[in-house]
Design a protein around this motif. Sequence first.
Motif, PDB file in Angstrom:
ATOM      1  N   CYS A  87       0.830  -1.208   0.000  1.00 28.73           N
ATOM      2  CA  CYS A  87       0.000   0.000   0.000  1.00 28.73           C
ATOM      3  C   CYS A  87       0.865   1.259   0.000  1.00 28.73           C
ATOM      4  N   GLY A  88       1.904   1.233   0.824  1.00 29.91           N
ATOM      5  CA  GLY A  88       2.776   2.392   0.955  1.00 29.91           C
ATOM      6  C   GLY A  88       3.680   2.624  -0.238  1.00 29.91           C
ATOM      7  N   GLY A  89       3.697   1.695  -1.198  1.00 29.31           N
ATOM      8  CA  GLY A  89       4.500   1.888  -2.393  1.00 29.31           C
ATOM      9  C   GLY A  89       3.947   2.974  -3.304  1.00 29.31           C
ATOM     10  N   CYS A  90       2.646   3.256  -3.179  1.00 29.46           N
ATOM     11  CA  CYS A  90       2.005   4.259  -4.043  1.00 29.46           C
ATOM     12  C   CYS A  90       1.509   5.479  -3.275  1.00 29.46           C
ATOM     13  N   HIS A  91       1.187   5.301  -2.019  1.00 31.45           N
ATOM     14  CA  HIS A  91       0.648   6.390  -1.201  1.00 31.45           C
ATOM     15  C   HIS A  91       0.914   6.069   0.266  1.00 31.45           C
ATOM     16  N   LEU A  92       0.594   6.994   1.135  1.00 28.31           N
ATOM     17  CA  LEU A  92       0.705   6.733   2.560  1.00 28.31           C
ATOM     18  C   LEU A  92      -0.111   5.488   2.877  1.00 28.31           C
ATOM     19  N   ALA A  93       0.477   4.563   3.581  1.00 29.20           N
ATOM     20  CA  ALA A  93      -0.273   3.386   4.032  1.00 29.20           C
ATOM     21  C   ALA A  93      -1.156   3.869   5.182  1.00 29.20           C
ATOM     22  N   PHE A  94      -2.404   4.168   4.858  1.00 29.87           N
ATOM     23  CA  PHE A  94      -3.311   4.760   5.831  1.00 29.87           C
ATOM     24  C   PHE A  94      -3.586   3.800   6.984  1.00 29.87           C
ATOM     25  N   PRO A  95      -3.643   4.340   8.195  1.00 33.80           N
ATOM     26  CA  PRO A  95      -3.959   3.487   9.341  1.00 33.80           C
ATOM     27  C   PRO A  95      -5.309   2.799   9.124  1.00 33.80           C
ATOM     28  N   PRO A  96      -5.374   1.502   9.322  1.00 33.05           N
ATOM     29  CA  PRO A  96      -6.634   0.798   9.104  1.00 33.05           C
ATOM     30  C   PRO A  96      -7.758   1.288  10.006  1.00 33.05           C
ATOM     31  N   SER A  97      -7.408   1.884  11.147  1.00 32.09           N
ATOM     32  CA  SER A  97      -8.433   2.360  12.074  1.00 32.09           C
ATOM     33  C   SER A  97      -9.171   3.591  11.559  1.00 32.09           C
ATOM     34  N   MET A  98      -8.778   4.109  10.412  1.00 31.74           N
ATOM     35  CA  MET A  98      -9.467   5.274   9.855  1.00 31.74           C
ATOM     36  C   MET A  98     -10.732   4.911   9.081  1.00 31.74           C
ATOM     37  N   LEU A  99     -10.936   3.642   8.821  1.00 30.87           N
ATOM     38  CA  LEU A  99     -12.136   3.198   8.119  1.00 30.87           C
ATOM     39  C   LEU A  99     -12.703   1.966   8.818  1.00 30.87           C
ATOM     40  N   PRO A 100     -14.008   1.731   8.660  1.00 30.18           N
ATOM     41  CA  PRO A 100     -14.584   0.507   9.235  1.00 30.18           C
ATOM     42  C   PRO A 100     -14.188  -0.723   8.418  1.00 30.18           C
ATOM     43  N   ALA A 101     -14.332  -1.885   9.014  1.00 28.36           N
ATOM     44  CA  ALA A 101     -13.951  -3.144   8.364  1.00 28.36           C
ATOM     45  C   ALA A 101     -14.638  -3.325   7.012  1.00 28.36           C
ATOM     46  N   ARG A 102     -15.929  -2.986   6.921  1.00 25.07           N
ATOM     47  CA  ARG A 102     -16.652  -3.170   5.657  1.00 25.07           C
ATOM     48  C   ARG A 102     -16.042  -2.337   4.528  1.00 25.07           C
ATOM     49  N   SER A 103     -15.431  -1.201   4.867  1.00 27.41           N
ATOM     50  CA  SER A 103     -14.761  -0.384   3.847  1.00 27.41           C
ATOM     51  C   SER A 103     -13.536  -1.105   3.309  1.00 27.41           C
ATOM     52  N   TRP A 104     -12.745  -1.682   4.223  1.00 29.70           N
ATOM     53  CA  TRP A 104     -11.546  -2.407   3.793  1.00 29.70           C
ATOM     54  C   TRP A 104     -11.921  -3.660   3.004  1.00 29.70           C
ATOM     55  N   GLN A 105     -13.000  -4.322   3.414  1.00 30.36           N
ATOM     56  CA  GLN A 105     -13.468  -5.500   2.672  1.00 30.36           C
ATOM     57  C   GLN A 105     -13.786  -5.107   1.231  1.00 30.36           C
ATOM     58  N   ARG A 106     -14.552  -4.044   1.098  1.00 28.38           N
ATOM     59  CA  ARG A 106     -14.941  -3.580  -0.235  1.00 28.38           C
ATOM     60  C   ARG A 106     -13.719  -3.153  -1.044  1.00 28.38           C
ATOM     61  N   MET A 107     -12.852  -2.365  -0.417  1.00 30.55           N
ATOM     62  CA  MET A 107     -11.676  -1.863  -1.123  1.00 30.55           C
ATOM     63  C   MET A 107     -10.798  -3.006  -1.625  1.00 30.55           C
ATOM     64  N   MET A 108     -10.575  -3.982  -0.778  1.00 33.05           N
ATOM     65  CA  MET A 108      -9.730  -5.112  -1.176  1.00 33.05           C
ATOM     66  C   MET A 108     -10.406  -5.984  -2.229  1.00 33.05           C
ATOM     67  N   GLY A 109     -11.724  -5.922  -2.330  1.00 27.41           N
ATOM     68  CA  GLY A 109     -12.445  -6.665  -3.350  1.00 27.41           C
ATOM     69  C   GLY A 109     -12.507  -5.960  -4.681  1.00 27.41           C
ATOM     70  N   GLU A 110     -12.078  -4.709  -4.719  1.00 30.49           N
ATOM     71  CA  GLU A 110     -12.141  -3.899  -5.938  1.00 30.49           C
ATOM     72  C   GLU A 110     -10.767  -3.363  -6.341  1.00 30.49           C
ATOM     73  N   LEU A 111      -9.723  -4.125  -6.099  1.00 26.13           N
ATOM     74  CA  LEU A 111      -8.366  -3.651  -6.385  1.00 26.13           C
ATOM     75  C   LEU A 111      -8.100  -3.428  -7.873  1.00 26.13           C
ATOM     76  N   ASP A 112      -8.889  -4.058  -8.728  1.00 28.09           N
ATOM     77  CA  ASP A 112      -8.702  -3.847 -10.165  1.00 28.09           C
ATOM     78  C   ASP A 112      -9.117  -2.432 -10.581  1.00 28.09           C
ATOM     79  N   ASN A 113      -9.847  -1.732  -9.719  1.00 31.39           N
ATOM     80  CA  ASN A 113     -10.216  -0.337  -9.963  1.00 31.39           C
ATOM     81  C   ASN A 113     -10.061   0.425  -8.652  1.00 31.39           C
ATOM     82  N   HIS A 114      -8.814   0.566  -8.219  1.00 29.76           N
ATOM     83  CA  HIS A 114      -8.479   1.223  -6.954  1.00 29.76           C
ATOM     84  C   HIS A 114      -8.262   2.701  -7.212  1.00 29.76           C
ATOM     85  N   PHE A 115      -9.335   3.462  -7.088  1.00 24.98           N
ATOM     86  CA  PHE A 115      -9.302   4.906  -7.338  1.00 24.98           C
ATOM     87  C   PHE A 115      -8.752   5.218  -8.732  1.00 24.98           C
ATOM     88  N   GLY A 116      -9.196   4.410  -9.705  1.00 20.92           N
ATOM     89  CA  GLY A 116      -8.813   4.625 -11.095  1.00 20.92           C
ATOM     90  C   GLY A 116      -7.597   3.856 -11.547  1.00 20.92           C
TER      91      GLY A 116
END
Length: 163
Positions: free
Chosen positions: A45-74
């Motif tokens: 994660c930190g190779g492209c941007h700040l590796a954001f603390p996981p506590s900044m988002l709820p678990a369901r956000s991380w679940q969704r984000m990790m399920g959509e890595l093929d379109n990670h903010f473009g």
Amino acid sequence: MRIPQRPLAIGLVTLAFSALILARAQAGDRHFFSPVADPLVKEECGGCHLAFPPSMLPARSWQRMMGELDNHFGDNASLDPATAEKIRSYLVANAGDAAGQRYSSKLLKGVVAGAAPQRITQLPKWVSEHRKVPEWEWRHKDVRSKANCVACHTAAEQGYYEE
């Protein structure tokens, strides 16, 4: 008897630094979020941007984000399944709604129940905290993005998001 000055000075500096860190931790700093401790997450994660603390988002956000890595903010941030699962597990276990996350409830205040926000910069508390930052500052050549926390919060990589 003469006491050597150099070891004494080093000891005093070390003691003062330790006291400063301890005082900051004990003060209950409301802008502290435990930084990423997992080397794999830091690297991927930190190779492209700040590796954001996981506590900044709820678990369901991380679940969704990790399920959509093929379109990670473009961008396509796809990983092999084993690596993705290790990262997902770490993020979910340390998410803001996980037990023991001390300050996350303040940042997540106002997030609709069941929502899976993807951008920390769109959380109601984040928006409220940054409402006085003029739009031109976000476009400054040293900032360029609301997600570039380290541009203003120089200790963000250590978990401190104070000004």
